[in-house]
Design an enzyme around this catalytic site. Structure first.
Site, PDB file in Angstrom:
ATOM      1  N   CYS A 104      -4.877  -3.180   1.906  1.00 21.56           N
ATOM      2  CA  CYS A 104      -3.791  -2.613   1.223  1.00 21.56           C
ATOM      3  C   CYS A 104      -3.625  -1.988   0.146  1.00 21.56           C
ATOM      4  O   CYS A 104      -4.317  -1.616  -0.451  1.00 21.56           O
ATOM      5  CB  CYS A 104      -3.376  -4.653   0.533  1.00 21.56           C
ATOM      6  SG  CYS A 104      -2.117  -4.474  -0.409  1.00 21.56           S
ATOM      7  N   CYS A 149      -3.571  -3.295  -2.842  1.00 22.62           N
ATOM      8  CA  CYS A 149      -5.027  -3.686  -3.745  1.00 22.62           C
ATOM      9  C   CYS A 149      -6.113  -3.137  -4.036  1.00 22.62           C
ATOM     10  O   CYS A 149      -6.475  -3.162  -5.318  1.00 22.62           O
ATOM     11  CB  CYS A 149      -5.146  -4.611  -2.641  1.00 22.62           C
ATOM     12  SG  CYS A 149      -4.195  -6.219  -2.585  1.00 22.62           S
ATOM     13  N   ASP A 202       5.737   6.241  -8.487  1.00 17.50           N
ATOM     14  CA  ASP A 202       5.561   6.652  -6.982  1.00 17.50           C
ATOM     15  C   ASP A 202       5.540   7.641  -6.450  1.00 17.50           C
ATOM     16  O   ASP A 202       5.836   8.842  -6.926  1.00 17.50           O
ATOM     17  CB  ASP A 202       7.460   5.473  -6.512  1.00 17.50           C
ATOM     18  CG  ASP A 202       7.464   5.712  -4.865  1.00 17.50           C
ATOM     19  OD1 ASP A 202       7.342   4.247  -4.961  1.00 17.50           O
ATOM     20  OD2 ASP A 202       6.665   6.634  -4.407  1.00 17.50           O
ATOM     21  N   ASN A 220      12.374  -4.239  -2.152  1.00 10.37           N
ATOM     22  CA  ASN A 220      12.579  -4.464  -0.596  1.00 10.37           C
ATOM     23  C   ASN A 220      11.658  -5.801  -0.118  1.00 10.37           C
ATOM     24  O   ASN A 220      10.263  -5.448   0.244  1.00 10.37           O
ATOM     25  CB  ASN A 220      12.131  -3.481  -0.082  1.00 10.37           C
ATOM     26  CG  ASN A 220      13.288  -2.620  -0.142  1.00 10.37           C
ATOM     27  OD1 ASN A 220      14.066  -2.507  -0.238  1.00 10.37           O
ATOM     28  ND2 ASN A 220      12.583  -0.933  -0.346  1.00 10.37           N
ATOM     29  N   HIS A 277       2.342  -5.732  -0.459  1.00  9.87           N
ATOM     30  CA  HIS A 277       1.805  -6.015  -0.983  1.00  9.87           C
ATOM     31  C   HIS A 277       3.587  -6.417  -2.370  1.00  9.87           C
ATOM     32  O   HIS A 277       3.472  -5.315  -2.557  1.00  9.87           O
ATOM     33  CB  HIS A 277       0.501  -5.522  -1.949  1.00  9.87           C
ATOM     34  CG  HIS A 277       0.799  -5.888  -3.291  1.00  9.87           C
ATOM     35  ND1 HIS A 277      -0.878  -6.275  -2.795  1.00  9.87           N
ATOM     36  CD2 HIS A 277       1.084  -6.435  -4.716  1.00  9.87           C
ATOM     37  CE1 HIS A 277      -1.051  -6.264  -4.755  1.00  9.87           C
ATOM     38  NE2 HIS A 277       0.047  -6.825  -5.024  1.00  9.87           N
ATOM     39  N   HIS A 336       6.012  -5.894  -4.357  1.00 11.97           N
ATOM     40  CA  HIS A 336       6.743  -4.519  -6.207  1.00 11.97           C
ATOM     41  C   HIS A 336       8.242  -4.322  -5.756  1.00 11.97           C
ATOM     42  O   HIS A 336       8.878  -5.036  -5.127  1.00 11.97           O
ATOM     43  CB  HIS A 336       5.920  -3.243  -5.164  1.00 11.97           C
ATOM     44  CG  HIS A 336       5.767  -2.965  -3.897  1.00 11.97           C
ATOM     45  ND1 HIS A 336       6.146  -3.261  -2.384  1.00 11.97           N
ATOM     46  CD2 HIS A 336       7.251  -2.421  -3.671  1.00 11.97           C
ATOM     47  CE1 HIS A 336       6.462  -2.704  -1.896  1.00 11.97           C
ATOM     48  NE2 HIS A 336       7.451  -2.284  -2.360  1.00 11.97           N
ATOM     49  N   HIS A 371      10.611  -1.765  -7.372  1.00  6.03           N
ATOM     50  CA  HIS A 371      10.851  -0.510  -8.281  1.00  6.03           C
ATOM     51  C   HIS A 371      11.378  -0.848  -8.993  1.00  6.03           C
ATOM     52  O   HIS A 371      12.747  -1.197  -9.549  1.00  6.03           O
ATOM     53  CB  HIS A 371      11.698   0.269  -6.461  1.00  6.03           C
ATOM     54  CG  HIS A 371      11.002   0.235  -5.060  1.00  6.03           C
ATOM     55  ND1 HIS A 371      10.292   1.118  -4.562  1.00  6.03           N
ATOM     56  CD2 HIS A 371      10.840  -0.947  -4.213  1.00  6.03           C
ATOM     57  CE1 HIS A 371       9.650   0.932  -4.027  1.00  6.03           C
ATOM     58  NE2 HIS A 371      10.186   0.222  -3.165  1.00  6.03           N
TER      59      HIS A 371
HETATM   60  P1  5GP Z   1       8.844  -0.566   0.118  1.00  5.05           P
HETATM   61  O1  5GP Z   1       9.028   0.152   1.251  1.00  5.05           O
HETATM   62  O2  5GP Z   1       7.716  -0.895   0.815  1.00  5.05           O
HETATM   63  O3  5GP Z   1       9.778  -0.592  -0.414  1.00  5.05           O
HETATM   64  O4  5GP Z   1       8.014   0.466  -1.063  1.00  5.05           O
HETATM   65  C1  5GP Z   1       7.050   1.269  -0.703  1.00  5.05           C
HETATM   66  C2  5GP Z   1       6.750   2.268  -1.654  1.00  5.05           C
HETATM   67  O5  5GP Z   1       5.333   2.274  -1.891  1.00  5.05           O
HETATM   68  C3  5GP Z   1       7.516   3.394  -1.553  1.00  5.05           C
HETATM   69  O6  5GP Z   1       8.649   4.273  -2.555  1.00  5.05           O
HETATM   70  C4  5GP Z   1       6.688   4.608  -1.579  1.00  5.05           C
HETATM   71  O7  5GP Z   1       6.441   6.455  -2.304  1.00  5.05           O
HETATM   72  C5  5GP Z   1       5.030   4.215  -2.546  1.00  5.05           C
HETATM   73  N1  5GP Z   1       4.087   4.303  -1.970  1.00  5.05           N
HETATM   74  C6  5GP Z   1       3.686   3.740  -1.199  1.00  5.05           C
HETATM   75  N2  5GP Z   1       1.852   4.746  -0.529  1.00  5.05           N
HETATM   76  C7  5GP Z   1       1.255   5.575  -2.042  1.00  5.05           C
HETATM   77  C8  5GP Z   1       1.011   5.341  -2.930  1.00  5.05           C
HETATM   78  O8  5GP Z   1      -0.298   5.629  -1.787  1.00  5.05           O
HETATM   79  N3  5GP Z   1       0.832   5.726  -4.359  1.00  5.05           N
HETATM   80  C9  5GP Z   1       2.083   5.489  -4.980  1.00  5.05           C
HETATM   81  N4  5GP Z   1       1.805   6.058  -5.950  1.00  5.05           N
HETATM   82  N5  5GP Z   1       2.800   5.174  -4.089  1.00  5.05           N
HETATM   83  C10 5GP Z   1       3.103   4.810  -3.156  1.00  5.05           C
HETATM   84 ZN    ZN Z   2      -2.301  -6.170  -1.844  1.00 10.68          ZN
END
Ligand code: 5GP
Ligand code: ZN
Length: 111
Positions: free
Chosen positions: A3, A6, A29, A85, A96, A98, A100
């Site tokens: 993950c 994680c 992000d 989301n 995992h 989260h 925003h």
């Molecule tokens: P989701 O699309 O699941 O709501 O959001 C995941 C977010 O995690 C995305 O906005 C993506 O840019 C961010 N993200 C994915 N991998 C990484 C990473 O390795 N480091 C950071 N800082 N953000 C990440």
């Molecule tokens: Zn996790």
């Protein structure tokens, strides 16, 4: 567990941290969708909002209780948007849970 968040929590993957305590971590992000785009995660692995229950959901209140402080610490003055989301139709890419935290300009309507 494989993950990304994680690994960010345990430091295996580096991140630009904004806030950390024993229950949560907030970091920038990697692909910002707003001038200020922070991701707030619980340290405990919970896959999505769909996995929340009476036993594990207190951390969500904790994260929201810190959001204003985090927003202030990065200079957000005009408000901010908090987005979760949940699942593929919502575009969740990291499983995992989260939140925003986005701001830094008028963000317009949600969809
Ligand atoms: P989701 O699309 O699941 O709501 O959001 C995941 C977010 O995690 C995305 O906005 C993506 O840019 C961010 N993200 C994915 N991998 C990484 C990473 O390795 N480091 C950071 N800082 N953000 C990440
Ligand atoms: Zn996790």
């Amino acid at each position: 567990m494989d993950c990304i968040f994680c690994k960010i929590v345990d430091g295996t993957i580096p991140s630009k941290k904004v806030y950390e305590d024993d229950k949560m971590l907030a970091f920038y992000d990697i692909e910002p969708a707003a001038p200020v785009h922070i991701v707030m995660v619980p340290k405990e692995h919970i896959a999505s909002a769909d996995e929340l229950n009476e036993e594990n959901s207190a951390v969500v209140a904790h994260i929201f209780s810190k959001a204003g402080e985090i927003a202030k610490s990065v200079g957000l003055k005009g408000g901010y948007r908090i987005v979760n989301n949940c699942g593929p139709d919502a575009g969740q890419t990291v499983f995992h849970i989260h939140f925003h935290l986005m701001g830094g300009k008028p963000l317009g309507k949600m969809c």
